[in-house]
Design a protein around this motif. Structure first.
Motif, PDB file in Angstrom:
ATOM      1  N   THR A   1       8.471 -21.070   5.087  1.00  0.00           N
ATOM      2  CA  THR A   1       8.384 -20.025   4.496  1.00  0.00           C
ATOM      3  C   THR A   1       7.992 -19.147   4.721  1.00  0.00           C
ATOM      4  O   THR A   1       6.918 -18.675   5.430  1.00  0.00           O
ATOM      5  N   ILE A   2       7.711 -17.702   3.729  1.00  0.00           N
ATOM      6  CA  ILE A   2       7.834 -16.335   3.387  1.00  0.00           C
ATOM      7  C   ILE A   2       6.578 -16.268   2.492  1.00  0.00           C
ATOM      8  O   ILE A   2       7.295 -16.900   1.698  1.00  0.00           O
ATOM      9  N   PHE A   3       5.358 -16.076   2.947  1.00  0.00           N
ATOM     10  CA  PHE A   3       4.969 -15.977   2.371  1.00  0.00           C
ATOM     11  C   PHE A   3       4.215 -14.265   1.491  1.00  0.00           C
ATOM     12  O   PHE A   3       4.576 -13.145   2.523  1.00  0.00           O
ATOM     13  N   TRP A   4       4.933 -13.426  -0.022  1.00  0.00           N
ATOM     14  CA  TRP A   4       5.313 -12.613   0.068  1.00  0.00           C
ATOM     15  C   TRP A   4       3.706 -11.811  -0.606  1.00  0.00           C
ATOM     16  O   TRP A   4       3.730 -12.278  -1.626  1.00  0.00           O
ATOM     17  N   PRO A   5       2.737 -10.580   0.044  1.00  0.00           N
ATOM     18  CA  PRO A   5       1.068 -11.064  -0.549  1.00  0.00           C
ATOM     19  C   PRO A   5       1.242  -9.694  -1.774  1.00  0.00           C
ATOM     20  O   PRO A   5      -0.114  -9.469  -1.853  1.00  0.00           O
ATOM     21  N   LYS A   6       2.882  -9.422  -2.663  1.00  0.00           N
ATOM     22  CA  LYS A   6       2.890  -8.100  -3.077  1.00  0.00           C
ATOM     23  C   LYS A   6       2.998  -9.307  -4.578  1.00  0.00           C
ATOM     24  O   LYS A   6       4.066  -9.867  -4.288  1.00  0.00           O
ATOM     25  N   ASP A   7       2.436  -8.405  -5.733  1.00  0.00           N
ATOM     26  CA  ASP A   7       2.586  -9.278  -6.924  1.00  0.00           C
ATOM     27  C   ASP A   7       4.290  -8.133  -7.212  1.00  0.00           C
ATOM     28  O   ASP A   7       4.385  -7.463  -6.581  1.00  0.00           O
TER      29      ASP A   7
ATOM     30  N   GLU B   1       8.971   5.788  -2.281  1.00  0.00           N
ATOM     31  CA  GLU B   1       7.555   6.825  -2.084  1.00  0.00           C
ATOM     32  C   GLU B   1       6.995   5.924  -3.074  1.00  0.00           C
ATOM     33  O   GLU B   1       6.064   5.545  -3.083  1.00  0.00           O
ATOM     34  N   LEU B   2       7.147   6.085  -3.942  1.00  0.00           N
ATOM     35  CA  LEU B   2       6.262   5.499  -5.721  1.00  0.00           C
ATOM     36  C   LEU B   2       5.929   4.493  -5.531  1.00  0.00           C
ATOM     37  O   LEU B   2       4.847   3.819  -5.544  1.00  0.00           O
ATOM     38  N   VAL B   3       7.071   3.533  -5.446  1.00  0.00           N
ATOM     39  CA  VAL B   3       6.734   1.919  -6.109  1.00  0.00           C
ATOM     40  C   VAL B   3       5.999   1.803  -4.687  1.00  0.00           C
ATOM     41  O   VAL B   3       5.386   0.816  -4.702  1.00  0.00           O
ATOM     42  N   GLU B   4       6.282   2.331  -2.665  1.00  0.00           N
ATOM     43  CA  GLU B   4       5.142   2.163  -2.129  1.00  0.00           C
ATOM     44  C   GLU B   4       3.608   2.282  -2.104  1.00  0.00           C
ATOM     45  O   GLU B   4       2.648   1.277  -1.876  1.00  0.00           O
ATOM     46  N   TRP B   5       3.625   3.390  -2.976  1.00  0.00           N
ATOM     47  CA  TRP B   5       2.271   4.045  -3.904  1.00  0.00           C
ATOM     48  C   TRP B   5       1.601   2.934  -4.489  1.00  0.00           C
ATOM     49  O   TRP B   5       0.243   2.350  -4.361  1.00  0.00           O
ATOM     50  N   PHE B   6       2.913   2.450  -5.632  1.00  0.00           N
ATOM     51  CA  PHE B   6       2.546   1.165  -6.502  1.00  0.00           C
ATOM     52  C   PHE B   6       1.482   0.204  -6.075  1.00  0.00           C
ATOM     53  O   PHE B   6       0.755  -0.798  -5.701  1.00  0.00           O
ATOM     54  N   GLU B   7       2.797  -0.482  -4.683  1.00  0.00           N
ATOM     55  CA  GLU B   7       2.239  -1.553  -4.058  1.00  0.00           C
ATOM     56  C   GLU B   7       1.342  -1.821  -3.254  1.00  0.00           C
ATOM     57  O   GLU B   7       0.389  -2.129  -2.529  1.00  0.00           O
ATOM     58  N   PHE B   8       0.401  -0.531  -3.068  1.00  0.00           N
ATOM     59  CA  PHE B   8      -0.434  -0.855  -1.808  1.00  0.00           C
ATOM     60  C   PHE B   8      -1.717  -0.084  -2.414  1.00  0.00           C
ATOM     61  O   PHE B   8      -2.390  -0.654  -2.825  1.00  0.00           O
ATOM     62  N   GLY B   9      -1.590   0.187  -4.271  1.00  0.00           N
ATOM     63  CA  GLY B   9      -2.760   0.319  -5.257  1.00  0.00           C
ATOM     64  C   GLY B   9      -3.033   0.835  -5.840  1.00  0.00           C
ATOM     65  O   GLY B   9      -3.682   1.272  -7.158  1.00  0.00           O
TER      66      GLY B   9
END
Length: 74
Positions: A3-9, A45-53
């Motif tokens: 099972t893969i757990f994806w920690p991001k919403d 880059e934008l999505v990475e920053w967003f996923e970072f919080g």
């Protein structure tokens, strides 16, 4: 297979609207086509920053504009 757990919403419609509007403004500001490779890099880059919080529109715009990194520079 494990099972893969994806920690991001997952991104919802509101998130996509926010991110798309920021990217479109960036493209207009720098006269870059939305379909250009440079635009794709900025979108990633934008999505990475967003996923970072980072969720604040202004902060996201500054981060992809590299203005955030100018703090403290002379």
């Amino acid at each position: 297979m494990g099972t893969i757990f994806w920690p991001k919403d997952p991104l919802d419609g509101n998130d996509m609207t926010l991110l798309t509007s920021i990217l479109r403004r960036w493209c207009e500001r720098y006269q870059v086509e939305l379909t250009a490779e440079e635009s794709s890099r900025k979108a990633k880059e934008l999505v990475e920053w967003f996923e970072f919080g980072v969720k604040d529109r202004i902060e996201l715009e500054e981060l992809i504009d590299d203005k955030h990194w100018l703090v403290g520079r002379i």
